[in-house]
Scaffold this motif. Structure first.
Motif, short mmCIF file in Angstrom:
data_model
loop_
_atom_site.label_atom_id
_atom_site.label_comp_id
_atom_site.label_asym_id
_atom_site.label_seq_id
_atom_site.Cartn_x
_atom_site.Cartn_y
_atom_site.Cartn_z
N ALA A 193 0.82 -1.21 0.00
CA ALA A 193 0.00 0.00 0.00
C ALA A 193 0.86 1.26 0.00
O ALA A 193 0.55 2.23 -0.70
CB ALA A 193 -0.94 -0.01 1.21
N ILE A 194 1.93 1.26 0.78
CA ILE A 194 2.84 2.41 0.79
C ILE A 194 3.46 2.61 -0.59
O ILE A 194 3.55 3.73 -1.10
CB ILE A 194 3.94 2.22 1.86
CG1 ILE A 194 3.37 2.49 3.26
CG2 ILE A 194 5.14 3.13 1.59
CD1 ILE A 194 2.98 3.93 3.52
N ARG A 319 12.20 1.69 -3.33
CA ARG A 319 12.98 1.40 -2.12
C ARG A 319 13.32 -0.08 -1.97
O ARG A 319 14.42 -0.42 -1.56
CB ARG A 319 12.20 1.85 -0.86
CG ARG A 319 12.16 3.34 -0.65
CD ARG A 319 11.50 3.67 0.69
NE ARG A 319 12.36 3.36 1.83
CZ ARG A 319 11.95 3.41 3.09
NH1 ARG A 319 10.69 3.72 3.37
NH2 ARG A 319 12.78 3.12 4.08
N GLY A 320 12.37 -0.93 -2.25
CA GLY A 320 12.64 -2.36 -2.20
C GLY A 320 12.95 -2.89 -0.83
O GLY A 320 13.76 -3.81 -0.69
N ILE A 321 12.31 -2.35 0.20
CA ILE A 321 12.60 -2.73 1.59
C ILE A 321 11.41 -3.50 2.17
O ILE A 321 10.27 -3.08 2.04
CB ILE A 321 12.89 -1.48 2.45
CG1 ILE A 321 14.14 -0.75 1.93
CG2 ILE A 321 13.03 -1.85 3.92
CD1 ILE A 321 14.38 0.58 2.62
N VAL A 322 11.71 -4.61 2.83
CA VAL A 322 10.68 -5.31 3.59
C VAL A 322 10.46 -4.53 4.89
O VAL A 322 11.41 -4.22 5.61
CB VAL A 322 11.10 -6.76 3.89
CG1 VAL A 322 10.13 -7.41 4.87
CG2 VAL A 322 11.18 -7.57 2.60
N GLY A 323 9.20 -4.18 5.17
CA GLY A 323 8.90 -3.39 6.36
C GLY A 323 8.98 -1.90 6.13
O GLY A 323 9.05 -1.13 7.09
N SER A 324 8.94 -1.46 4.87
CA SER A 324 9.07 -0.02 4.58
C SER A 324 7.93 0.80 5.18
O SER A 324 8.07 2.00 5.38
CB SER A 324 9.13 0.20 3.06
OG SER A 324 7.93 -0.23 2.44
N LYS A 326 6.92 0.81 8.12
CA LYS A 326 7.15 1.16 9.52
C LYS A 326 7.59 2.59 9.72
O LYS A 326 7.27 3.20 10.75
CB LYS A 326 8.19 0.20 10.14
CG LYS A 326 7.68 -1.24 10.23
CD LYS A 326 8.76 -2.17 10.76
CE LYS A 326 8.27 -3.62 10.78
NZ LYS A 326 9.33 -4.56 11.19
N ASP A 327 8.31 3.15 8.74
CA ASP A 327 8.73 4.54 8.89
C ASP A 327 7.96 5.47 7.95
O ASP A 327 8.32 6.64 7.80
CB ASP A 327 10.24 4.69 8.66
CG ASP A 327 10.71 4.21 7.31
OD1 ASP A 327 9.86 3.80 6.50
OD2 ASP A 327 11.93 4.23 7.05
N GLU A 328 6.87 4.96 7.35
CA GLU A 328 6.07 5.81 6.47
C GLU A 328 4.59 5.82 6.83
O GLU A 328 3.83 6.62 6.30
CB GLU A 328 6.21 5.35 5.01
CG GLU A 328 7.61 5.54 4.42
CD GLU A 328 7.59 5.47 2.90
OE1 GLU A 328 6.83 6.25 2.29
OE2 GLU A 328 8.32 4.66 2.35
N MET A 329 4.17 4.94 7.73
CA MET A 329 2.76 4.78 8.05
C MET A 329 2.54 5.06 9.53
O MET A 329 3.23 4.47 10.37
CB MET A 329 2.31 3.36 7.69
CG MET A 329 0.82 3.11 7.71
SD MET A 329 0.41 1.36 7.34
CE MET A 329 0.60 1.32 5.56
N PRO A 330 1.61 5.95 9.90
CA PRO A 330 1.33 6.20 11.31
C PRO A 330 0.90 4.92 12.03
O PRO A 330 0.29 4.04 11.43
CB PRO A 330 0.20 7.22 11.28
CG PRO A 330 0.22 7.80 9.92
CD PRO A 330 0.76 6.75 9.01
N GLN A 331 1.19 4.85 13.31
CA GLN A 331 0.86 3.66 14.08
C GLN A 331 -0.64 3.38 14.05
O GLN A 331 -1.06 2.22 14.02
CB GLN A 331 1.33 3.81 15.53
CG GLN A 331 1.14 2.56 16.39
CD GLN A 331 1.83 1.33 15.79
OE1 GLN A 331 2.98 1.40 15.37
NE2 GLN A 331 1.12 0.20 15.75
#
Length: 361
Positions: A193-194, A319-324, A326-331
């Protein structure tokens, strides 16, 4: 848990796709469309109409849930091509890459094309991937695209590698009778989604908030969604000999292992030297800097259609990062995604890890 804003479809008029086509074309439509409420179109910055697509009769492949309630959200520009896609002439030696959006499709295409084409790295670097492996329904994304992607796929020599984001029941009907090989890639929907948010900002011109886009994604309004039914259809088919189900996360964790599994699935051999070359070629840095894999021709088509420049989205591989997420989506949004996932998987007693860790062999 946030309640979905999706309104009951029956409140909106059902318009047969054939009635929106030119007279004489596709008089017996396979699908019908229900218009999406204007406020959702406005929120997604879509110009023109947006619809939920339904089948007019039972699909030729089993789907999760009641087929009559299954829909796929698509911009109305897709409607003239859906019957063409459904009646596309499939070949038994085809290989299909099918994914929900932003799930490692390009990565899987490049890997699979090289396996099918004797590891021809020179051609892979010099010829655009969209020509080597057409995105079948791209005419629906950009209706005035200079070249017809369905016709381009028709004209490819065998074995063809074809990409689609459509759910199983919208794929060509011959897929389920001729049984070509299908490689399906899953990705954690929070990361997908990000990535899709950035895609819509760059390629669609989305100017809305990230949170609004995330809610539209959960509610199933963006192209090719809803996400979980798309995945679950192929999950229930994963043990079929013509289906290879894997994940973006597994490719990141053990790319060499996935390559060897795909070679086994396709009946191809890979030598140690070829394997090393392919792992290097598919590395994030190499993919990011390879113009042939960054959908330059698709950018040109979309810019021409929109009449604007693409400001920030110069590379399809971002970016190609697993878990991207975490630093782009509010909790708070992460929690909404987790609740949504749990709600969709609880009846199947599945978790995200079941998909990300699955191996066919």
């Amino acid at each position: 848990m946030r309640q979905s804003s999706r309104t009951v479809h029956s409140e909106y008029s059902k318009v047969r796709i054939s009635e929106r086509l030119e007279p004489g074309n596709m008089p017996n439509a396979t699908f019908y469309a229900e218009s999406v409420p204007f406020e959702q179109i406005e929120k997604l910055a879509i110009s023109g109409g947006y619809s939920s697509i339904y089948a007019t009769s039972k699909p030729s492949v089993d789907v999760v849930g009641n087929w009559q309630n299954r829909y796929c959200s698509l911009a109305d520009t897709f409607q003239p091509v859906l019957d063409r896609v459904y009646n596309f002439d499939v070949r038994e030696d085809d290989v299909w890459i099918v994914t929900s959006t932003k799930c490692g499709t390009t990565w899987a295409q490049e890997m699979t094309w090289l396996i099918l084409n004797d590891f021809d790295f020179e051609k892979a670097k010099s010829e655009d991937l969209t020509l080597r492996s057409p995105f079948l329904e791209f005419n629906g994304v950009v209706p005035n695209v200079p070249h017809d992607t369905i016709e381009a796929a028709n004209n490819l020599p065998s074995p063809r590698l074809i990409k689609s984001h459509l759910p199983a029941w919208l794929l060509p009907k011959q897929v389920w009778t001729k049984k070509p090989k299908i490689i399906y890639i899953f990705r954690n929907p929070k990361d997908a989604a990000i990535s899709y948010f950035h895609h819509w900002r760059g390629m669609v011109g989305y100017k809305g908030t990230k949170q609004d886009f995330m809610h539209s994604y959960i509610d199933g309004y963006v192209n090719f969604n809803p996400f979980w039914p798309h995945v679950l259809d192929f999950w229930q088919l994963r043990n079929q000999p013509e289906i290879f189900f894997t994940s973006y996360e597994r490719m990141k964790r053990d790319l060499a292992g996935v390559i060897k599994d795909v070679c086994k699935f396709l009946g191809r051999e890979v030598k140690d030297e070829q394997l090393s070359q392919l792992v290097a070629h598919l590395s994030f840095d190499k993919m990011k800097d390879n113009p042939a894999c960054n959908h330059v021709k698709e950018f040109e088509s979309m810019k021409a259609a929109a009449g604007r420049e693409v400001d920030e989205f110069s590379r399809f591989v971002r970016r190609g990062i697993v878990g991207s997420h975490k630093d782009e989506m509010p909790q708070s949004v992460i929690q909404e995604f987790d609740d949504w996932t749990e709600d969709n998987l609880k009846d199947y007693q599945l978790t995200i890890e079941d998909f990300t860790n699955y191996s066919k062999y």
